[in-house]
Design a protein around this motif. Structure first.
Motif, PDB file in Angstrom:
ATOM      1  N   TYR A  19     -29.518  54.711 -20.424  1.00 30.67           N
ATOM      2  CA  TYR A  19     -29.270  54.781 -18.988  1.00 30.67           C
ATOM      3  C   TYR A  19     -27.921  54.158 -18.658  1.00 30.67           C
ATOM      4  CZ  TYR A  19     -30.776  49.889 -19.025  1.00 30.67           C
ATOM      5  OH  TYR A  19     -30.889  48.561 -19.295  1.00 30.67           O
ATOM      6  N   ILE A  20     -27.463  54.387 -17.435  1.00 30.11           N
ATOM      7  CA  ILE A  20     -26.233  53.797 -16.931  1.00 30.11           C
ATOM      8  C   ILE A  20     -26.601  52.710 -15.937  1.00 30.11           C
ATOM      9  CG2 ILE A  20     -24.184  54.249 -15.525  1.00 30.11           C
ATOM     10  CD1 ILE A  20     -24.131  57.050 -16.693  1.00 30.11           C
ATOM     11  N   SER A  21     -25.845  51.632 -15.960  1.00 32.68           N
ATOM     12  CA  SER A  21     -26.012  50.537 -15.017  1.00 32.68           C
ATOM     13  C   SER A  21     -24.743  50.500 -14.171  1.00 32.68           C
ATOM     14  CB  SER A  21     -26.204  49.225 -15.787  1.00 32.68           C
ATOM     15  OG  SER A  21     -26.434  48.161 -14.925  1.00 32.68           O
ATOM     16  N   MET A  22     -24.877  50.717 -12.857  1.00 29.74           N
ATOM     17  CA  MET A  22     -23.726  50.810 -11.966  1.00 29.74           C
ATOM     18  C   MET A  22     -23.663  49.610 -11.047  1.00 29.74           C
ATOM     19  SD  MET A  22     -24.185  54.764 -10.857  1.00 29.74           S
ATOM     20  CE  MET A  22     -25.967  54.712 -10.945  1.00 29.74           C
ATOM     21  N   GLY A  23     -22.468  49.097 -10.809  1.00 27.64           N
ATOM     22  CA  GLY A  23     -22.268  47.993  -9.873  1.00 27.64           C
ATOM     23  C   GLY A  23     -21.591  48.496  -8.611  1.00 27.64           C
ATOM     24  N   VAL A  24     -22.109  48.078  -7.467  1.00 27.22           N
ATOM     25  CA  VAL A  24     -21.563  48.508  -6.183  1.00 27.22           C
ATOM     26  C   VAL A  24     -21.263  47.265  -5.346  1.00 27.22           C
ATOM     27  CG1 VAL A  24     -21.984  49.882  -4.110  1.00 27.22           C
ATOM     28  CG2 VAL A  24     -22.928  50.626  -6.299  1.00 27.22           C
ATOM     29  N   ILE A  25     -20.020  47.129  -4.908  1.00 29.59           N
ATOM     30  CA  ILE A  25     -19.621  46.025  -4.047  1.00 29.59           C
ATOM     31  C   ILE A  25     -19.896  46.441  -2.610  1.00 29.59           C
ATOM     32  CG2 ILE A  25     -17.744  44.477  -3.358  1.00 29.59           C
ATOM     33  CD1 ILE A  25     -18.466  44.463  -6.415  1.00 29.59           C
ATOM     34  N   VAL A  26     -20.630  45.591  -1.888  1.00 25.20           N
ATOM     35  CA  VAL A  26     -21.008  45.902  -0.510  1.00 25.20           C
ATOM     36  C   VAL A  26     -20.478  44.809   0.418  1.00 25.20           C
ATOM     37  CG1 VAL A  26     -23.049  47.191  -1.271  1.00 25.20           C
ATOM     38  CG2 VAL A  26     -23.269  44.759  -0.720  1.00 25.20           C
ATOM     39  N   SER A  27     -20.303  45.147   1.675  1.00 25.76           N
ATOM     40  CA  SER A  27     -19.807  44.159   2.629  1.00 25.76           C
ATOM     41  C   SER A  27     -20.913  43.214   3.088  1.00 25.76           C
ATOM     42  CB  SER A  27     -19.156  44.849   3.834  1.00 25.76           C
ATOM     43  OG  SER A  27     -20.091  45.669   4.506  1.00 25.76           O
ATOM     44  N   ASP A  28     -22.144  43.689   3.183  1.00 20.97           N
ATOM     45  CA  ASP A  28     -23.267  42.879   3.649  1.00 20.97           C
ATOM     46  C   ASP A  28     -24.446  43.121   2.708  1.00 20.97           C
ATOM     47  OD1 ASP A  28     -25.634  41.985   4.939  1.00 20.97           O
ATOM     48  OD2 ASP A  28     -24.762  42.303   6.917  1.00 20.97           O
ATOM     49  N   LEU A  29     -24.706  42.157   1.832  1.00 21.95           N
ATOM     50  CA  LEU A  29     -25.743  42.321   0.810  1.00 21.95           C
ATOM     51  C   LEU A  29     -27.115  42.544   1.421  1.00 21.95           C
ATOM     52  CD1 LEU A  29     -26.303  42.422  -2.207  1.00 21.95           C
ATOM     53  CD2 LEU A  29     -26.551  39.943  -2.175  1.00 21.95           C
ATOM     54  N   ASP A  30     -27.457  41.796   2.469  1.00 24.59           N
ATOM     55  CA  ASP A  30     -28.778  41.945   3.091  1.00 24.59           C
ATOM     56  C   ASP A  30     -28.959  43.330   3.709  1.00 24.59           C
ATOM     57  OD1 ASP A  30     -29.568  39.382   2.357  1.00 24.59           O
ATOM     58  OD2 ASP A  30     -28.807  38.495   4.217  1.00 24.59           O
ATOM     59  N   ALA A  31     -27.936  43.814   4.421  1.00 27.78           N
ATOM     60  CA  ALA A  31     -28.020  45.144   5.051  1.00 27.78           C
ATOM     61  C   ALA A  31     -28.147  46.232   3.992  1.00 27.78           C
ATOM     62  CB  ALA A  31     -26.807  45.394   5.940  1.00 27.78           C
ATOM     63  N   SER A  32     -27.381  46.122   2.917  1.00 24.65           N
ATOM     64  CA  SER A  32     -27.439  47.131   1.855  1.00 24.65           C
ATOM     65  C   SER A  32     -28.758  47.069   1.111  1.00 24.65           C
ATOM     66  CB  SER A  32     -26.266  46.949   0.890  1.00 24.65           C
ATOM     67  OG  SER A  32     -25.057  47.270   1.534  1.00 24.65           O
ATOM     68  N   LEU A  33     -29.245  45.863   0.842  1.00 18.83           N
ATOM     69  CA  LEU A  33     -30.535  45.710   0.171  1.00 18.83           C
ATOM     70  C   LEU A  33     -31.644  46.326   1.023  1.00 18.83           C
ATOM     71  CD1 LEU A  33     -31.760  44.535  -2.400  1.00 18.83           C
ATOM     72  CD2 LEU A  33     -32.040  42.370  -1.179  1.00 18.83           C
ATOM     73  N   ASP A  34     -31.612  46.098   2.326  1.00 17.56           N
ATOM     74  CA  ASP A  34     -32.584  46.692   3.237  1.00 17.56           C
ATOM     75  C   ASP A  34     -32.496  48.219   3.214  1.00 17.56           C
ATOM     76  OD1 ASP A  34     -34.544  46.488   5.534  1.00 17.56           O
ATOM     77  OD2 ASP A  34     -32.889  47.537   6.530  1.00 17.56           O
ATOM     78  N   PHE A  35     -31.282  48.764   3.285  1.00 15.79           N
ATOM     79  CA  PHE A  35     -31.082  50.213   3.277  1.00 15.79           C
ATOM     80  C   PHE A  35     -31.648  50.833   2.000  1.00 15.79           C
ATOM     81  CE2 PHE A  35     -28.538  53.886   1.956  1.00 15.79           C
ATOM     82  CZ  PHE A  35     -28.701  54.730   3.044  1.00 15.79           C
ATOM     83  N   TYR A  36     -31.259  50.302   0.852  1.00 15.96           N
ATOM     84  CA  TYR A  36     -31.663  50.911  -0.418  1.00 15.96           C
ATOM     85  C   TYR A  36     -33.151  50.725  -0.729  1.00 15.96           C
ATOM     86  CZ  TYR A  36     -26.949  52.290  -1.638  1.00 15.96           C
ATOM     87  OH  TYR A  36     -25.724  52.903  -1.644  1.00 15.96           O
ATOM     88  N   THR A  37     -33.753  49.617  -0.298  1.00 16.08           N
ATOM     89  CA  THR A  37     -35.173  49.406  -0.603  1.00 16.08           C
ATOM     90  C   THR A  37     -36.085  49.993   0.471  1.00 16.08           C
ATOM     91  OG1 THR A  37     -35.124  47.176   0.356  1.00 16.08           O
ATOM     92  CG2 THR A  37     -34.776  47.368  -2.030  1.00 16.08           C
ATOM     93  N   ASN A  38     -35.845  49.689   1.713  1.00 19.98           N
ATOM     94  CA  ASN A  38     -36.766  50.089   2.781  1.00 19.98           C
ATOM     95  C   ASN A  38     -36.547  51.503   3.307  1.00 19.98           C
ATOM     96  OD1 ASN A  38     -38.160  47.626   2.762  1.00 19.98           O
ATOM     97  ND2 ASN A  38     -36.554  46.690   3.984  1.00 19.98           N
ATOM     98  N   ILE A  39     -35.345  52.027   3.175  1.00 14.97           N
ATOM     99  CA  ILE A  39     -35.083  53.385   3.669  1.00 14.97           C
ATOM    100  C   ILE A  39     -35.024  54.381   2.516  1.00 14.97           C
ATOM    101  CG2 ILE A  39     -33.457  54.851   4.943  1.00 14.97           C
ATOM    102  CD1 ILE A  39     -32.715  52.289   6.551  1.00 14.97           C
ATOM    103  N   ILE A  40     -34.181  54.123   1.528  1.00 12.66           N
ATOM    104  CA  ILE A  40     -34.037  55.045   0.396  1.00 12.66           C
ATOM    105  C   ILE A  40     -35.251  54.985  -0.526  1.00 12.66           C
ATOM    106  CG2 ILE A  40     -32.643  55.547  -1.675  1.00 12.66           C
ATOM    107  CD1 ILE A  40     -31.402  56.467   1.018  1.00 12.66           C
TER     108      ILE A  40
END
Length: 167
Positions: free
Chosen positions: A28-49
């Protein structure tokens, strides 16, 4: 009994020959993504996506410098996967408090990694979560693609394009 042992041995040897040799240690591939707001991105990827947070780790300032990743800045990483399996692709989120990048509306507007594609059995649940959270659709909602599946295009809080494909 002798025949069963012989067949088992033959299958084991054949299986070993059929496996493709590769230089890679993991499938598998492991990708790193730099985000401006970790909490907002974590919420988006877990609770929405619908991704799952499966772990995380910290890189201290000395290791950040030694590896050349940050030049000496410590950071925390949240590891997300589509499902909790050791061989599932890892999507690693981290933040350095950077401002959001310039807003873009199409993938051709700059070079580099531009989007990820997620495949769902059904788009119904994620489609509803997107609507419930007022996420803007960049595609017609949803677009039918030639193979009979549906397609949705959205962006994460920092503008990374997310293709969602499913029935």
């Amino acid at each position: 009994m002798k025949h069963a042992l012989l067949i088992g041995l033959l299958l084991t040897v054949t299986h070993g020959f059929c496996q493709t040799e590769t230089e890679f240690d993991k499938p598998y591939i492991s990708m790193g993504v730099i985000v401006s707001d970790l909490d907002a991105s974590l919420d988006f990827y877990t609770n929405i996506i619908g991704m799952k947070e499966t772990g995380g780790f910290t890189v201290n300032d000395a290791m950040g410098k030694k590896t050349g990743l940050t030049g000496g800045v410590a950071f925390d990483v949240k590891v997300l996967k589509l499902y909790d399996d050791p061989n599932a692709t890892e999507y690693k989120l981290m933040s350095f408090g950077n401002q959001k990048s310039k807003e873009e509306t199409h993938i051709q507007e700059r070079n580099g990694m531009r989007y990820i594609t997620l495949f769902y059995k059904s788009l119904d649940a994620v489609n509803q979560r997107l609507k419930d959270n007022n996420i803007t659709f960049l595609s017609e909602e949803p677009t039918h693609i030639p193979d009979g599946r549906r397609f949705i295009l959205v962006q994460d809080p920092d503008g990374v394009f997310i293709e969602l494909i499913g029935n």
